[in-house]
Design a protein around this motif. Structure first.
Motif, PDB file in Angstrom:
ATOM      1  N   VAL A   1     -28.765  51.667 -21.468  1.00  0.00           N
ATOM      2  CA  VAL A   1     -29.587  52.079 -20.330  1.00  0.00           C
ATOM      3  C   VAL A   1     -29.229  51.213 -19.133  1.00  0.00           C
ATOM      4  O   VAL A   1     -28.625  50.150 -19.271  1.00  0.00           O
ATOM      5  CB  VAL A   1     -31.093  51.957 -20.633  1.00  0.00           C
ATOM      6  N   ASP A   2     -29.614  51.689 -17.960  1.00  0.00           N
ATOM      7  CA  ASP A   2     -29.282  51.046 -16.702  1.00  0.00           C
ATOM      8  C   ASP A   2     -29.733  49.583 -16.688  1.00  0.00           C
ATOM      9  O   ASP A   2     -30.926  49.279 -16.633  1.00  0.00           O
ATOM     10  CB  ASP A   2     -29.939  51.809 -15.557  1.00  0.00           C
ATOM     11  N   GLU A   3     -28.782  48.671 -16.716  1.00  0.00           N
ATOM     12  CA  GLU A   3     -29.083  47.243 -16.754  1.00  0.00           C
ATOM     13  C   GLU A   3     -29.566  46.734 -15.398  1.00  0.00           C
ATOM     14  O   GLU A   3     -30.180  45.663 -15.329  1.00  0.00           O
ATOM     15  CB  GLU A   3     -27.843  46.452 -17.196  1.00  0.00           C
ATOM     16  N   ASP A   4     -29.283  47.480 -14.349  1.00  0.00           N
ATOM     17  CA  ASP A   4     -29.662  47.058 -13.000  1.00  0.00           C
ATOM     18  C   ASP A   4     -30.868  47.831 -12.475  1.00  0.00           C
ATOM     19  O   ASP A   4     -31.140  47.796 -11.268  1.00  0.00           O
ATOM     20  CB  ASP A   4     -28.493  47.247 -12.029  1.00  0.00           C
ATOM     21  N   ASN A   5     -31.574  48.514 -13.352  1.00  0.00           N
ATOM     22  CA  ASN A   5     -32.716  49.315 -12.908  1.00  0.00           C
ATOM     23  C   ASN A   5     -33.713  48.452 -12.131  1.00  0.00           C
ATOM     24  O   ASN A   5     -34.183  47.433 -12.626  1.00  0.00           O
ATOM     25  CB  ASN A   5     -33.414  49.934 -14.122  1.00  0.00           C
ATOM     26  N   ASP A   6     -34.026  48.850 -10.907  1.00  0.00           N
ATOM     27  CA  ASP A   6     -34.988  48.075 -10.111  1.00  0.00           C
ATOM     28  C   ASP A   6     -36.054  48.965  -9.504  1.00  0.00           C
ATOM     29  O   ASP A   6     -36.590  48.665  -8.439  1.00  0.00           O
ATOM     30  CB  ASP A   6     -34.272  47.242  -9.036  1.00  0.00           C
TER      31      ASP A   6
ATOM     32  N   ILE B   1     -28.901  45.651  -1.511  1.00  0.00           N
ATOM     33  CA  ILE B   1     -30.280  45.186  -1.682  1.00  0.00           C
ATOM     34  C   ILE B   1     -30.714  45.427  -3.116  1.00  0.00           C
ATOM     35  O   ILE B   1     -30.537  46.518  -3.653  1.00  0.00           O
ATOM     36  CB  ILE B   1     -31.240  45.937  -0.734  1.00  0.00           C
ATOM     37  N   SER B   2     -31.261  44.409  -3.748  1.00  0.00           N
ATOM     38  CA  SER B   2     -31.928  44.568  -5.042  1.00  0.00           C
ATOM     39  C   SER B   2     -33.420  44.363  -4.801  1.00  0.00           C
ATOM     40  O   SER B   2     -33.820  43.597  -3.918  1.00  0.00           O
ATOM     41  CB  SER B   2     -31.404  43.546  -6.056  1.00  0.00           C
ATOM     42  N   TYR B   3     -34.229  45.051  -5.621  1.00  0.00           N
ATOM     43  CA  TYR B   3     -35.654  45.105  -5.293  1.00  0.00           C
ATOM     44  C   TYR B   3     -36.537  44.490  -6.370  1.00  0.00           C
ATOM     45  O   TYR B   3     -36.252  44.569  -7.565  1.00  0.00           O
ATOM     46  CB  TYR B   3     -36.078  46.559  -5.073  1.00  0.00           C
ATOM     47  N   GLU B   4     -37.618  43.907  -5.891  1.00  0.00           N
ATOM     48  CA  GLU B   4     -38.687  43.431  -6.755  1.00  0.00           C
ATOM     49  C   GLU B   4     -39.813  44.459  -6.687  1.00  0.00           C
ATOM     50  O   GLU B   4     -40.291  44.802  -5.598  1.00  0.00           O
ATOM     51  CB  GLU B   4     -39.193  42.071  -6.271  1.00  0.00           C
ATOM     52  N   ALA B   5     -40.196  44.983  -7.850  1.00  0.00           N
ATOM     53  CA  ALA B   5     -41.230  46.010  -7.884  1.00  0.00           C
ATOM     54  C   ALA B   5     -42.490  45.521  -7.186  1.00  0.00           C
ATOM     55  O   ALA B   5     -42.934  44.393  -7.385  1.00  0.00           O
ATOM     56  CB  ALA B   5     -41.542  46.395  -9.323  1.00  0.00           C
ATOM     57  N   GLY B   6     -43.045  46.384  -6.355  1.00  0.00           N
ATOM     58  CA  GLY B   6     -44.255  46.046  -5.614  1.00  0.00           C
ATOM     59  C   GLY B   6     -43.999  45.427  -4.260  1.00  0.00           C
ATOM     60  O   GLY B   6     -44.911  45.333  -3.440  1.00  0.00           O
ATOM     61  N   HIS B   7     -42.747  45.005  -4.024  1.00  0.00           N
ATOM     62  CA  HIS B   7     -42.451  44.300  -2.772  1.00  0.00           C
ATOM     63  C   HIS B   7     -41.128  44.775  -2.164  1.00  0.00           C
ATOM     64  O   HIS B   7     -40.237  43.955  -1.880  1.00  0.00           O
ATOM     65  CB  HIS B   7     -42.414  42.795  -3.014  1.00  0.00           C
ATOM     66  N   PRO B   8     -40.984  46.078  -1.910  1.00  0.00           N
ATOM     67  CA  PRO B   8     -39.719  46.553  -1.347  1.00  0.00           C
ATOM     68  C   PRO B   8     -39.451  46.023   0.054  1.00  0.00           C
ATOM     69  O   PRO B   8     -38.304  45.778   0.412  1.00  0.00           O
ATOM     70  CB  PRO B   8     -39.892  48.075  -1.337  1.00  0.00           C
ATOM     71  N   GLY B   9     -40.511  45.831   0.852  1.00  0.00           N
ATOM     72  CA  GLY B   9     -40.314  45.317   2.205  1.00  0.00           C
ATOM     73  C   GLY B   9     -39.752  43.911   2.191  1.00  0.00           C
ATOM     74  O   GLY B   9     -38.761  43.615   2.857  1.00  0.00           O
ATOM     75  N   GLN B  10     -40.372  43.034   1.407  1.00  0.00           N
ATOM     76  CA  GLN B  10     -39.897  41.658   1.327  1.00  0.00           C
ATOM     77  C   GLN B  10     -38.536  41.563   0.641  1.00  0.00           C
ATOM     78  O   GLN B  10     -37.758  40.650   0.915  1.00  0.00           O
ATOM     79  CB  GLN B  10     -40.923  40.796   0.599  1.00  0.00           C
ATOM     80  N   SER B  11     -38.234  42.520  -0.228  1.00  0.00           N
ATOM     81  CA  SER B  11     -36.904  42.534  -0.842  1.00  0.00           C
ATOM     82  C   SER B  11     -35.846  42.803   0.218  1.00  0.00           C
ATOM     83  O   SER B  11     -34.765  42.195   0.194  1.00  0.00           O
ATOM     84  CB  SER B  11     -36.840  43.611  -1.929  1.00  0.00           C
ATOM     85  N   ALA B  12     -36.154  43.689   1.163  1.00  0.00           N
ATOM     86  CA  ALA B  12     -35.226  43.942   2.260  1.00  0.00           C
ATOM     87  C   ALA B  12     -35.030  42.691   3.097  1.00  0.00           C
ATOM     88  O   ALA B  12     -33.907  42.352   3.487  1.00  0.00           O
ATOM     89  CB  ALA B  12     -35.745  45.090   3.128  1.00  0.00           C
TER      90      ALA B  12
ATOM     91  N   ARG C   1     -41.045  52.137  -4.859  1.00  0.00           N
ATOM     92  CA  ARG C   1     -41.120  50.946  -5.698  1.00  0.00           C
ATOM     93  C   ARG C   1     -42.435  50.158  -5.617  1.00  0.00           C
ATOM     94  O   ARG C   1     -42.417  48.939  -5.738  1.00  0.00           O
ATOM     95  CB  ARG C   1     -39.954  50.021  -5.357  1.00  0.00           C
ATOM     96  N   ILE C   2     -43.557  50.840  -5.437  1.00  0.00           N
ATOM     97  CA  ILE C   2     -44.829  50.123  -5.487  1.00  0.00           C
ATOM     98  C   ILE C   2     -45.249  49.900  -6.946  1.00  0.00           C
ATOM     99  O   ILE C   2     -45.724  48.829  -7.317  1.00  0.00           O
ATOM    100  CB  ILE C   2     -45.925  50.877  -4.715  1.00  0.00           C
ATOM    101  N   GLY C   3     -45.107  50.917  -7.781  1.00  0.00           N
ATOM    102  CA  GLY C   3     -45.383  50.746  -9.203  1.00  0.00           C
ATOM    103  C   GLY C   3     -46.839  50.853  -9.585  1.00  0.00           C
ATOM    104  O   GLY C   3     -47.222  50.455 -10.693  1.00  0.00           O
ATOM    105  N   ALA C   4     -47.671  51.361  -8.702  1.00  0.00           N
ATOM    106  CA  ALA C   4     -49.105  51.500  -8.982  1.00  0.00           C
ATOM    107  C   ALA C   4     -49.674  52.557  -8.054  1.00  0.00           C
ATOM    108  O   ALA C   4     -49.058  52.917  -7.044  1.00  0.00           O
ATOM    109  CB  ALA C   4     -49.834  50.174  -8.775  1.00  0.00           C
ATOM    110  N   THR C   5     -50.858  53.049  -8.386  1.00  0.00           N
ATOM    111  CA  THR C   5     -51.514  54.002  -7.495  1.00  0.00           C
ATOM    112  C   THR C   5     -52.087  53.274  -6.294  1.00  0.00           C
ATOM    113  O   THR C   5     -52.219  52.042  -6.279  1.00  0.00           O
ATOM    114  CB  THR C   5     -52.653  54.744  -8.214  1.00  0.00           C
ATOM    115  N   LEU C   6     -52.474  54.036  -5.291  1.00  0.00           N
ATOM    116  CA  LEU C   6     -53.093  53.463  -4.093  1.00  0.00           C
ATOM    117  C   LEU C   6     -54.403  52.768  -4.432  1.00  0.00           C
ATOM    118  O   LEU C   6     -54.782  51.788  -3.786  1.00  0.00           O
ATOM    119  CB  LEU C   6     -53.319  54.578  -3.064  1.00  0.00           C
ATOM    120  N   TRP C   7     -55.085  53.252  -5.486  1.00  0.00           N
ATOM    121  CA  TRP C   7     -56.388  52.684  -5.832  1.00  0.00           C
ATOM    122  C   TRP C   7     -56.255  51.475  -6.751  1.00  0.00           C
ATOM    123  O   TRP C   7     -57.101  50.611  -6.759  1.00  0.00           O
ATOM    124  CB  TRP C   7     -57.239  53.769  -6.490  1.00  0.00           C
TER     125      TRP C   7
END
Length: 952
Positions: free
Chosen positions: A493-498, A738-749, A830-836
């Motif tokens: 499976v994708d080893e770089d999945n972000d 760019i590699s991403y941290e789930a929940g923080h795509p803006g700061q990853s950029a 890449r937020i990984g959660a609902t708005l609520w």
């Protein structure tokens, strides 16, 4: 003396660079690219196209033995005959003639039409036929060609004949015309390629060859003006010239299909009154021994469900052995209620929380769904024939196995799981084996988050389970399930999945003959697995890929067969020598290797270089290969070879490039503030001088560095950065991964882009005060986010950005009708959660809430027909920044999509983008659209490109 010589040489080189001009916006239309390419079956001829962005294409046919070359102006859609003796192709009208016709608002029937070109490869004789709609060679037969003409040219009926010059240009449009519009068929010409004799059949609407080319079936519409004109379906013996009437009379007949042996024919048809709204389609059948076509399936055929009938929108296929016929059925449609008065009834969409799909998605797919057919089968030779439905509304999808010869099909359904696609973007499915004799269903996989497919021989069902991150086989004979990959210490499976979702697989390479082995990819290498689990897995590339950071992928070198019913049924022999595409993940070099399927050793290197290769294609009956290659500096060209030890270059695209200041591409690496290793591409002008300071634009979208050797043609883009254009005009362009941290795509950029820019700013030749950023879509979002973090950028351009994730979360992707929730919970956003569940993450990653911090001038592109990002996101960004007194502009290309489609709009945005960055990064004058805007009253009259002395 040596010092003086060095100075002179330096002056000469500098002078040479100085003579090269920068690219301008006039170069786009004639810039070339390689079109389709193919080899004749005997490997003696290569046929390939060179296409201009907006101009007249060129088709070339090269004799690889004599090096003779034939050039066909405006040739397209070329095909070789099976015997390699002829080639046929369309000849497009002149681009200038099409343009004039559009200016004059010609009706479709009055537009200039394609011609047909036919070349005898032995004699070199080229024949041309005007106004041709389509043409066909038989798949395996030879000596015959059929083509269907367009309707007569109504636009030129009364035109005065013009003096004509001999040449290809004359074949766009030169037939006398009949007046009036009609749905009647046109002339079908059947040409004997040996004798050159043509036979014409009038009012033909559809036609098809048998595989061996000895039979040609066609339907005729008849004519309202000629009561004696033929109507019905006819079968021509192309060898003897005999014509058999299969059906006589008016009707609609289509989906003609012959069996593998060219002895049996089936098709769909109806002969109901023309004004009857709901047509009753039948399946017709004919064989060489029958004089007429017989109705094989009609509305009261045994086995057909009540209130169901043959679908007029389904496909018809024989099994490879010719014993079974597959076709589509569907519920009988309800006729339109003519008693309803349109203005007295409400027009309303009712959204129900129990619906499988949201209303926008239903509406988007309504036409497609209204034509949905359900796979069924009939035993052609049964003494007691009956329809066996294989699918229905709750089990809608199925695929044939072993080209239909298997006793079952693989059917699947997401019924009961469809609502979840709103937030997951996909659905889990149940899989069944459905017996083609009885229709009995056997569930073999439940709730699979992944995909399943049958082996070529039909002995196994191979499937990938994303939850388990493993590949499995299901043995059709005994129902045994074998876990192929779970015992290995290598991931498949994708080893770089972000993204915050389960990783996908690296895919299937191919199968070996007889279903003896299946070849699966890991990140780098290819493995051979025994599907019954009795033999241990073998790494057929011997781990060479992982050890050397090279990704190997099986290269399917067989040329695409346009007649092949199921290309996925291809397999390789147990010890066959196969080609592999090789990509070095460190250097980004690309090339080809060879290996033997049954071996366990490092592949043999054939060629590897600082270039990007296209797919490799092989002649059917000869060891001749055709491909194209290029890199950032070298425009891609077509080559042929026998062994890669030598190669012959067939094209010379874009020779004008040498007159322009081009550029170079290099890989740059740095370490981010958190210690992550990062890389990207830095593009420099060809006349780069390290003693000068250059403005720089950072352009980004996910990961781009694998494209280090990709040619970047100057072109009016859909709104991506026109890299080669800006580089030619004295900019550095930086494309960071760019590699991403789930929940923080803006700061990853921020982590990757800003640190990459800061790393490059350490070079004296980067002007750190003149740096811009540009991104489209997801890249546009990151532009919007970055300018809220600091003021390190002098200018920014955001195409189709999301400014407010809290409002975008519940929006609709109008091009599909899907809700956008899945994008934030599972995929790119890449937020990984609902708005609520995590409202703070939606706010943290929404530029809107940080707009008071913005000081960077920014242009936003937000189009009112954007089907991916709701254009009100651009409006929120523009109005928010405007309310705060920030310098902001917005471009709304009317009726345009997420990525610009219309070429005039693409050209427009290139000019504006250059003017914007030139003002802020080069100190050029500002255009009127930036300083004063364009009032709505002046829309369509002025575009505001003129430069002014005013400030924005």
């Amino acid at each position: 003396m040596q010092k003086r010589l060095t100075v002179i040489l330096l002056f000469v080189v500098t002078f040479a660079y100085a003579q090269k001009k920068p690219l301008d916006h006039s170069v786009y239309d004639t810039w070339e690219s390689v079109g389709s390419k193919q080899l004749s079956n005997n490997g003696q001829w290569a046929m390939y196209g060179v296409i201009q962005q907006e101009g007249d294409a060129q088709l070339y046919i090269s004799n690889l033995k004599t090096n003779a070359k034939i050039n066909i102006a405006r040739g397209m859609n070329a095909q070789f005959s099976n015997d390699s003796k002829f080639a046929a192709f369309n000849i497009r009208p002149f681009n200038k003639d099409l343009r004039q016709a559009r200016i004059k608002k010609r009706k479709p029937d009055e537009m200039p039409k394609d011609s047909l070109g036919l070349i005898n490869l032995n004699s070199g004789l080229v024949s041309k036929f005007p106004r041709v709609k389509s043409f066909k060679f038989p798949e395996e037969g030879s000596g015959v060609l059929a083509y269907l003409t367009e309707k007569p040219d109504t636009a030129r009926k009364n035109a005065k004949p013009a003096d004509k010059k001999d040449g290809v240009a004359d074949f766009a449009d030169d037939e006398p015309a009949a007046k009036g519009k009609s749905e009647e068929g046109t002339d079908l010409i059947v040409r004997n390629l040996i004798t050159g004799i043509d036979k014409t059949y009038k009012f033909v609407t559809d036609y098809a060859f048998s595989k061996d080319g000895k039979q040609l079936v066609f339907s005729c519409s008849g004519s309202k003006k000629d009561k004696l004109a033929p109507q019905g379906v006819f079968l021509l013996n192309t060898e003897k010239g005999n014509l058999k009437t299969l059906i006589k009379g008016k009707g609609t007949f289509k989906s003609f299909t012959f069996d593998e042996d060219s002895e049996h024919l089936a098709f769909i048809g109806e002969q109901d009154p023309e004004k009857q709204e709901i047509k009753n389609y039948n399946i017709y059948y004919n064989s060489l021994s029958l004089d007429t076509a017989q109705i094989l399936v009609d509305f009261d055929m045994p086995g057909l469900p009540a209130k169901w009938s043959v679908s007029g929108d389904g496909r018809v296929n024989f099994s490879k052995d010719g014993k079974k016929l597959f076709f589509g059925i569907a519920p009988v449609k309800k006729p339109k209620d003519t008693t309803i008065v349109d203005f007295e009834v409400a027009k309303v969409d009712v959204w129900n929380y129990k619906d499988d799909y949201l209303q926008p998605m239903q509406l988007k797919n309504a036409e497609r769904d209204s034509k949905k057919s359900y796979l069924s089968v009939i035993d052609v030779f049964s003494s007691d024939p009956k329809v066996v439905p294989l699918t229905d509304v709750t089990l809608p999808d199925a695929s044939l196995i072993a080209e239909g010869d298997a006793n079952f099909v693989l059917a699947s359904t997401d019924y009961g799981h469809r609502i979840e696609s709103q937030w997951s973007g996909s659905t889990s499915k149940d899989y069944f084996l459905v017996d083609t004799k009885t229709g009995q269903r056997k569930k073999i996989i439940s709730g699979l988050n992944g995909n399943a497919m049958a082996s070529p021989g039909g002995n196994y069902i191979l499937y990938f389970d994303r939850k388990a991150a493993n590949w499995y086989t299901y043995n059709v004979a005994n129902g045994k399930i074998v876990a192929l990959t779970e015992s290995l210490n290598v991931k498949f499976v994708d080893e770089d999945n972000d993204v915050p979702d389960l990783p996908g697989s690296y895919g299937v390479a191919t199968w070996t003959e007889g279903d003896k082995a299946v070849l699966l990819n890991d990140r780098y290498d290819i493995w051979s697995f025994s599907p019954d689990g009795k033999s241990p897995a073998k790494n057929i590339t011997a781990g060479f890929g992982r050890a050397n950071n090279i990704t190997f992928r099986y290269e399917r070198v067989q040329q695409e067969n346009r007649f092949e019913r199921n290309a996925d049924n291809k397999f390789v022999k147990a010890n066959e020598l196969v080609w592999l595409d090789g990509f070095n993940n460190i250097t980004k070099e690309n090339g080809f290797y060879k290996t033997t399927v049954g071996s366990v050793k490092a592949p043999e290197l054939v060629v590897m270089g600082k270039t990007k290769y296209s797919n490799l294609l092989k002649a059917k009956d000869a060891d001749v290969y055709i491909y194209d290659k290029g890199n950032y500096v070298e425009s891609p060209n077509v080559y042929v070879t026998n062994d890669f030890k030598t190669e012959t270059k067939l094209t010379n695209t874009n020779p004008q490039q040498k007159n322009y200041n081009w550029g170079t591409a290099e890989l740059v690496k740095w370490v981010t503030p958190k210690g992550y290793k990062a890389e990207g591409i830095l593009y420099k002008p060809e006349n780069f001088d390290p003693n000068k300071k250059y403005p720089m634009i950072a352009y980004f979208y996910e990961k781009l560095s694998d494209g280090l050797y990709t040619y970047q043609a100057p072109a009016p883009t859909p709104s991506r950065l026109n890299i080669s254009f800006f580089v030619s005009n004295g900019y550095l362009v930086f494309a960071p991964d760019i590699s991403y941290e789930a929940g923080h795509p803006g700061q990853s950029a921020v982590e990757y882009i800003n640190s990459g820019v800061e790393s490059l700013k350490k070079n004296n030749w980067v002007d750190g005060t003149k740096i811009g950023i540009q991104g489209q879509s997801w890249g546009g979002y990151q532009v919007a986010y970055l300018i809220t973090q600091n003021n390190m950028y002098a200018a920014a351009w955001a195409g189709a950005p999301v400014a407010n994730m809290t409002s975008a979360y519940g929006g609709i992707r109008w091009e599909t009708g899907m809700n956008r929730q899945f994008q934030y919970e599972k995929t790119q956003s890449r937020i990984g959660a609902t708005l609520w569940e995590k409202p703070e993450l939606y706010i943290e990653n929404s530029p809107l809430f940080m707009f008071p911090k913005v000081s960077t001038p920014v242009v936003v592109m937000a189009n009112d027909a954007d089907g991916a990002v709701p254009w009100y996101q651009g409006i929120e960004m523009f109005t928010g920044l405007r309310r705060l007194g920030k310098p902001v502009w917005m471009l709304n290309y009317n009726g345009e999509a997420h990525n610009l489609v219309q070429r005039q709009n693409r050209k427009d945005i290139q000019i504006r983008e250059q003017q914007f960055f030139d003002y802020y990064l080069k100190g050029a004058k500002a255009p009127a659209w930036m300083t004063n805007g364009i009032p709505a009253t002046e829309k369509g009259k002025t575009w505001g490109f003129e430069l002014t002395d005013d400030k924005p």
